[in-house]
Design an enzyme around this catalytic site. Structure first.
Site, short mmCIF file in Angstrom:
data_model
loop_
_atom_site.label_atom_id
_atom_site.label_comp_id
_atom_site.label_asym_id
_atom_site.label_seq_id
_atom_site.Cartn_x
_atom_site.Cartn_y
_atom_site.Cartn_z
N CYS A 1 -7.97 -38.34 -27.96
CA CYS A 1 -9.09 -39.25 -28.26
C CYS A 1 -8.56 -40.57 -28.84
CB CYS A 1 -10.11 -38.57 -29.16
SG CYS A 1 -11.70 -39.43 -29.13
N HIS B 1 -11.31 -33.80 -26.32
CA HIS B 1 -10.81 -33.07 -27.49
C HIS B 1 -10.44 -31.63 -27.13
CE1 HIS B 1 -11.30 -35.75 -30.98
NE2 HIS B 1 -12.28 -36.32 -30.28
N GLU C 1 -8.45 -29.64 -28.55
CA GLU C 1 -8.27 -28.76 -29.73
C GLU C 1 -9.55 -28.03 -30.09
OE1 GLU C 1 -8.84 -31.92 -29.93
OE2 GLU C 1 -10.07 -32.31 -31.70
#
Ligand code: MN
Length: 245
Positions: free
Chosen positions: A115, A219, A221
């Site tokens: 990001c 994202h 994660e």
């Protein structure tokens, strides 16, 4: 043999409402920590420092690096005045992360940008950003998702078939989450675009003919706990970092 140590850059915030007022804290979302650990790496948080020699020593101490998400990059760093739709900026973090990316480039440390991370990597290597996606001609997709669950998928992304990213994900079209309002404008020298959304926003970049440097605008994660292909991005970083030990 020890596991690869993966540095995760931190954000800073003035944390009010605690027992000690006026304290500035350095922090990273635990999703990054969990994703690195699940991928076989040792997560290590990197707090912003002003001293270039200390930032460089931090990079020497790690085997791989995650440039994490966060606030907008100061446009003065890529030669633009702030526009109306620019969000919050944190110049201390910007200056620190430029030091970190430049040290990692010089030391050939594998790097994954997420990001804001893809954006600061692009700026550090000489590229520019759109301060808001509304500046992009034809940008019609809502890139800051409004879902009740943060791990919900949002828009589709097309991936270049010959890219490292395609090899990692094993797919050429995926759905991703999307929590950004800025995007890459001019691509930094040495990089190629390896994924984009249907409205032409750059969603992934890779450094060519060099060590592993890859950025994604979404994202992973937040998705890595349940998605093997998103976890694979972190596994690739850990594998590349293992060569540094
Ligand atoms: Mn997006």
């Amino acid at each position: 043999m020890r596991k690869p140590v993966i540095g995760i850059t931190c954000n800073t915030v003035l944390a009010e409402g605690t027992m000690l007022p006026g304290m500035v804290r350095a922090f990273a979302s635990t999703d990054y920590i969990h994703a690195v650990a699940k991928a076989g790496g040792v997560p290590l948080l990197l707090p912003p420092v002003a001293d270039p020699a200390i930032a460089r020593s931090q990079v020497i101490a790690i085997d791989g690096l995650i440039m994490s998400g966060g606030p907008d990059v100061d446009p003065l760093l890529y030669g633009e005045e702030p526009l109306e739709k620019l969000g919050v900026v944190n110049l201390c973090r910007d200056e620190y992360e430029l030091l970190v990316v430049k040290a990692a480039a010089e030391l050939k440390k594998p790097m994954l940008g997420i990001c804001r991370g893809i954006q600061i990597i692009n700026v550090a290597y000489g590229g520019t950003l759109y301060q808001d996606v509304s500046q992009i001609t034809g940008c019609s997709i809502k890139h800051f998702q409004t879902t009740a669950q943060r791990e919900a998928l949002w828009h589709t992304v097309s991936i270049e078939p010959q890219s490292v990213l395609a090899t990692i994900l094993g797919q050429q079209a995926i759905r991703v989450n999307s929590y950004h309002h800025q995007a890459i404008k001019n691509l930094a020298p040495g990089f190629i675009v390896t994924a984009g959304s249907k409205d032409g926003v750059i969603e992934a970049i890779e450094l060519q003919n060099e060590h592993f440097v890859l950025g994604v605008q979404w994202h992973p994660e937040m998705l890595a706990e349940k998605s093997p292909s998103m976890l694979a991005l972190f596994e690739k970083l850990v594998k590349a970092a293992a060569t540094q030990i």
